[in-house]
Design a protein around this motif. Structure first.
Motif, PDB file in Angstrom:
ATOM      1  N   VAL A 103       0.848  -1.200   0.000  1.00 34.34           N
ATOM      2  CA  VAL A 103       0.000   0.000   0.000  1.00 34.34           C
ATOM      3  C   VAL A 103       0.879   1.244   0.000  1.00 34.34           C
ATOM      4  O   VAL A 103       0.651   2.183  -0.770  1.00 34.34           O
ATOM      5  N   LEU A 104       1.896   1.249   0.844  1.00 26.00           N
ATOM      6  CA  LEU A 104       2.807   2.392   0.917  1.00 26.00           C
ATOM      7  C   LEU A 104       3.501   2.634  -0.423  1.00 26.00           C
ATOM      8  O   LEU A 104       3.635   3.766  -0.864  1.00 26.00           O
ATOM      9  N   PHE A 105       3.909   1.575  -1.072  1.00 23.92           N
ATOM     10  CA  PHE A 105       4.565   1.681  -2.376  1.00 23.92           C
ATOM     11  C   PHE A 105       3.650   2.389  -3.376  1.00 23.92           C
ATOM     12  O   PHE A 105       4.062   3.312  -4.074  1.00 23.92           O
ATOM     13  N   PHE A 106       2.383   1.975  -3.431  1.00 24.95           N
ATOM     14  CA  PHE A 106       1.451   2.561  -4.388  1.00 24.95           C
ATOM     15  C   PHE A 106       1.033   3.989  -4.004  1.00 24.95           C
ATOM     16  O   PHE A 106       0.761   4.807  -4.875  1.00 24.95           O
ATOM     17  N   LEU A 107       0.999   4.295  -2.728  1.00 28.16           N
ATOM     18  CA  LEU A 107       0.696   5.658  -2.298  1.00 28.16           C
ATOM     19  C   LEU A 107       1.875   6.594  -2.550  1.00 28.16           C
ATOM     20  O   LEU A 107       1.701   7.770  -2.859  1.00 28.16           O
ATOM     21  N   LEU A 108       3.072   6.066  -2.396  1.00 24.62           N
ATOM     22  CA  LEU A 108       4.272   6.886  -2.518  1.00 24.62           C
ATOM     23  C   LEU A 108       4.555   7.320  -3.948  1.00 24.62           C
ATOM     24  O   LEU A 108       5.046   8.434  -4.171  1.00 24.62           O
ATOM     25  N   LYS A 109       4.226   6.494  -4.916  1.00 19.54           N
ATOM     26  CA  LYS A 109       4.515   6.823  -6.314  1.00 19.54           C
ATOM     27  C   LYS A 109       3.920   8.169  -6.744  1.00 19.54           C
ATOM     28  O   LYS A 109       4.642   9.028  -7.243  1.00 19.54           O
ATOM     29  N   PRO A 110       2.614   8.408  -6.556  1.00 15.26           N
ATOM     30  CA  PRO A 110       2.082   9.707  -6.983  1.00 15.26           C
ATOM     31  C   PRO A 110       2.590  10.877  -6.134  1.00 15.26           C
ATOM     32  O   PRO A 110       2.694  11.999  -6.621  1.00 15.26           O
ATOM     33  N   VAL A 111       2.916  10.614  -4.875  1.00 15.41           N
ATOM     34  CA  VAL A 111       3.441  11.677  -4.012  1.00 15.41           C
ATOM     35  C   VAL A 111       4.807  12.128  -4.531  1.00 15.41           C
ATOM     36  O   VAL A 111       5.069  13.322  -4.691  1.00 15.41           O
ATOM     37  N   VAL A 112       5.686  11.168  -4.810  1.00 12.58           N
ATOM     38  CA  VAL A 112       7.016  11.494  -5.330  1.00 12.58           C
ATOM     39  C   VAL A 112       6.891  12.197  -6.680  1.00 12.58           C
ATOM     40  O   VAL A 112       7.557  13.202  -6.942  1.00 12.58           O
ATOM     41  N   ARG A 113       5.997  11.692  -7.526  1.00 13.19           N
ATOM     42  CA  ARG A 113       5.785  12.307  -8.846  1.00 13.19           C
ATOM     43  C   ARG A 113       5.304  13.754  -8.698  1.00 13.19           C
ATOM     44  O   ARG A 113       5.803  14.658  -9.369  1.00 13.19           O
ATOM     45  N   ALA A 114       4.337  14.004  -7.821  1.00 11.74           N
ATOM     46  CA  ALA A 114       3.820  15.361  -7.616  1.00 11.74           C
ATOM     47  C   ALA A 114       4.894  16.281  -7.045  1.00 11.74           C
ATOM     48  O   ALA A 114       5.000  17.445  -7.444  1.00 11.74           O
ATOM     49  N   CYS A 115       5.696  15.771  -6.119  1.00 13.89           N
ATOM     50  CA  CYS A 115       6.772  16.584  -5.539  1.00 13.89           C
ATOM     51  C   CYS A 115       7.762  17.018  -6.609  1.00 13.89           C
ATOM     52  O   CYS A 115       8.225  18.160  -6.613  1.00 13.89           O
ATOM     53  N   LYS A 116       8.069  16.110  -7.522  1.00 14.37           N
ATOM     54  CA  LYS A 116       8.992  16.438  -8.610  1.00 14.37           C
ATOM     55  C   LYS A 116       8.328  17.362  -9.630  1.00 14.37           C
ATOM     56  O   LYS A 116       8.904  18.368 -10.038  1.00 14.37           O
ATOM     57  N   GLU A 117       7.108  17.029 -10.057  1.00 17.35           N
ATOM     58  CA  GLU A 117       6.424  17.787 -11.104  1.00 17.35           C
ATOM     59  C   GLU A 117       6.151  19.233 -10.696  1.00 17.35           C
ATOM     60  O   GLU A 117       6.296  20.160 -11.491  1.00 17.35           O
ATOM     61  N   PHE A 118       5.753  19.437  -9.454  1.00 14.22           N
ATOM     62  CA  PHE A 118       5.396  20.775  -8.988  1.00 14.22           C
ATOM     63  C   PHE A 118       6.491  21.421  -8.149  1.00 14.22           C
ATOM     64  O   PHE A 118       6.261  22.470  -7.542  1.00 14.22           O
ATOM     65  N   ASP A 119       7.658  20.789  -8.107  1.00 15.20           N
ATOM     66  CA  ASP A 119       8.813  21.331  -7.396  1.00 15.20           C
ATOM     67  C   ASP A 119       8.451  21.689  -5.945  1.00 15.20           C
ATOM     68  O   ASP A 119       8.726  22.792  -5.473  1.00 15.20           O
ATOM     69  N   LEU A 120       7.810  20.746  -5.265  1.00 13.97           N
ATOM     70  CA  LEU A 120       7.329  20.985  -3.907  1.00 13.97           C
ATOM     71  C   LEU A 120       8.427  20.904  -2.854  1.00 13.97           C
ATOM     72  O   LEU A 120       8.308  21.502  -1.788  1.00 13.97           O
ATOM     73  N   LEU A 121       9.457  20.135  -3.129  1.00 11.69           N
ATOM     74  CA  LEU A 121      10.545  19.952  -2.166  1.00 11.69           C
ATOM     75  C   LEU A 121      11.845  20.429  -2.768  1.00 11.69           C
ATOM     76  O   LEU A 121      12.154  20.131  -3.914  1.00 11.69           O
ATOM     77  N   SER A 122      12.612  21.164  -1.967  1.00 11.07           N
ATOM     78  CA  SER A 122      13.915  21.641  -2.400  1.00 11.07           C
ATOM     79  C   SER A 122      14.959  21.232  -1.378  1.00 11.07           C
ATOM     80  O   SER A 122      14.650  21.035  -0.196  1.00 11.07           O
ATOM     81  N   ASP A 123      16.183  21.118  -1.849  1.00 13.43           N
ATOM     82  CA  ASP A 123      17.281  20.764  -0.965  1.00 13.43           C
ATOM     83  C   ASP A 123      17.382  21.793   0.164  1.00 13.43           C
ATOM     84  O   ASP A 123      17.369  23.001  -0.082  1.00 13.43           O
ATOM     85  N   GLY A 124      17.438  21.304   1.391  1.00 18.43           N
ATOM     86  CA  GLY A 124      17.564  22.182   2.542  1.00 18.43           C
ATOM     87  C   GLY A 124      16.249  22.673   3.128  1.00 18.43           C
ATOM     88  O   GLY A 124      16.252  23.417   4.109  1.00 18.43           O
ATOM     89  N   ASP A 125      15.120  22.284   2.543  1.00 19.21           N
ATOM     90  CA  ASP A 125      13.828  22.689   3.097  1.00 19.21           C
ATOM     91  C   ASP A 125      13.679  22.185   4.526  1.00 19.21           C
ATOM     92  O   ASP A 125      14.197  21.128   4.894  1.00 19.21           O
ATOM     93  N   ARG A 126      12.958  22.966   5.291  1.00 21.78           N
ATOM     94  CA  ARG A 126      12.549  22.553   6.633  1.00 21.78           C
ATOM     95  C   ARG A 126      11.029  22.535   6.590  1.00 21.78           C
ATOM     96  O   ARG A 126      10.394  23.579   6.489  1.00 21.78           O
ATOM     97  N   ILE A 127      10.456  21.338   6.634  1.00 20.02           N
ATOM     98  CA  ILE A 127       9.024  21.157   6.425  1.00 20.02           C
ATOM     99  C   ILE A 127       8.348  20.745   7.735  1.00 20.02           C
ATOM    100  O   ILE A 127       8.742  19.762   8.362  1.00 20.02           O
ATOM    101  N   ALA A 128       7.339  21.509   8.105  1.00 20.76           N
ATOM    102  CA  ALA A 128       6.504  21.155   9.244  1.00 20.76           C
ATOM    103  C   ALA A 128       5.241  20.510   8.673  1.00 20.76           C
ATOM    104  O   ALA A 128       4.554  21.107   7.855  1.00 20.76           O
ATOM    105  N   ALA A 129       4.970  19.293   9.077  1.00 22.82           N
ATOM    106  CA  ALA A 129       3.764  18.591   8.635  1.00 22.82           C
ATOM    107  C   ALA A 129       2.705  18.757   9.712  1.00 22.82           C
ATOM    108  O   ALA A 129       2.908  18.354  10.864  1.00 22.82           O
ATOM    109  N   ALA A 130       1.582  19.365   9.337  1.00 21.83           N
ATOM    110  CA  ALA A 130       0.483  19.566  10.271  1.00 21.83           C
ATOM    111  C   ALA A 130      -0.184  18.215  10.537  1.00 21.83           C
ATOM    112  O   ALA A 130      -0.686  17.580   9.621  1.00 21.83           O
ATOM    113  N   VAL A 131      -0.158  17.787  11.787  1.00 23.98           N
ATOM    114  CA  VAL A 131      -0.737  16.490  12.160  1.00 23.98           C
ATOM    115  C   VAL A 131      -1.890  16.738  13.122  1.00 23.98           C
ATOM    116  O   VAL A 131      -1.679  17.095  14.276  1.00 23.98           O
TER     117      VAL A 131
END
Length: 145
Positions: free
Chosen positions: A7-35
C-alpha cells in the motif's frame, strides 16, 4: 512484500511524482507537517518520512500538532507523542490561543482559521519554511461552511 508495504509503495509513487512535477521539495527545506491526529495527516507524515529516502533533495521534517483544549477539543498529546517517537520524527505541540472575544463553540470556519494561524505561527517561529497539510476534498468542502 507485505500488505502495508505494498500500500505504501502505491501511495508513494504519486506523491514522489507530484513533488517532482510541482517542485514541492527543495534541498535544505525545513518542512513542518500539520498532524491533526486523523488518518489523512498521519498518512502524509509517514509518506513524507518515506519520501526522504526516495527524493534526491534532503529536507528536515517536523510533526506539528495544535493542542486545542482551549476550544474544548480532547488533548491528543498522550496518543501522538509515543507515535511520533516510534516514527523517529521530531515533533512540536503548539497551543491554540483564542482571542478573548472568540465565541465558543467554534464554527468550522473559525476553528480552521485559528488552527491554521497557530500552525503558521509555530512553523515560522521554529524556523520551518514550508507547511504540509494532509487534507482531502471532503475537508475543503466542510471548511467552507
Amino acid at each position: 512484500m507485505s500488505d502495508p508495504d505494498r500500500v505504501l509503495f502505491f501511495l508513494l509513487k504519486p506523491v514522489v511524482r507530484a513533488c517532482k512535477e510541482f517542485d514541492l521539495l527543495s534541498d535544505g527545506d525545513r518542512i513542518a507537517a500539520a498532524v491533526s491526529g486523523g488518518k489523512d495527516s498521519r498518512a502524509l507524515l509517514q509518506l513524507l518520512l518515506r519520501c526522504q529516502r526516495k527524493m534526491p533533495c534532503r529536507y528536515e521534517l517536523l510533526a506539528l500538532h495544535v493542542v486545542g483544549t482551549s476550544a474544548g477539543f480532547p488533548d491528543l498529546r498522550p496518543e501522538l507523542e509515543p507515535w511520533f517517537r516510534g516514527l523517529g520524527v521530531e515533533y512540536h505541540f503548539a497551543t491554540l490561543e483564542l482571542p478573548p472575544e472568540e465565541p465558543l463553540p467554534l464554527t468550522c470556519f473559525r476553528c480552521s482559521w485559528n488552527r491554521r494561524k497557530a500552525l503558521f505561527t509555530a512553523a515560522v517561529g521554529l524556523g520551518y519554511n514550508k507547511l504540509a497539510f494532509g487534507h482531502n476534498a471532503d475537508d475543503a468542502a466542510a471548511t467552507r461552511s
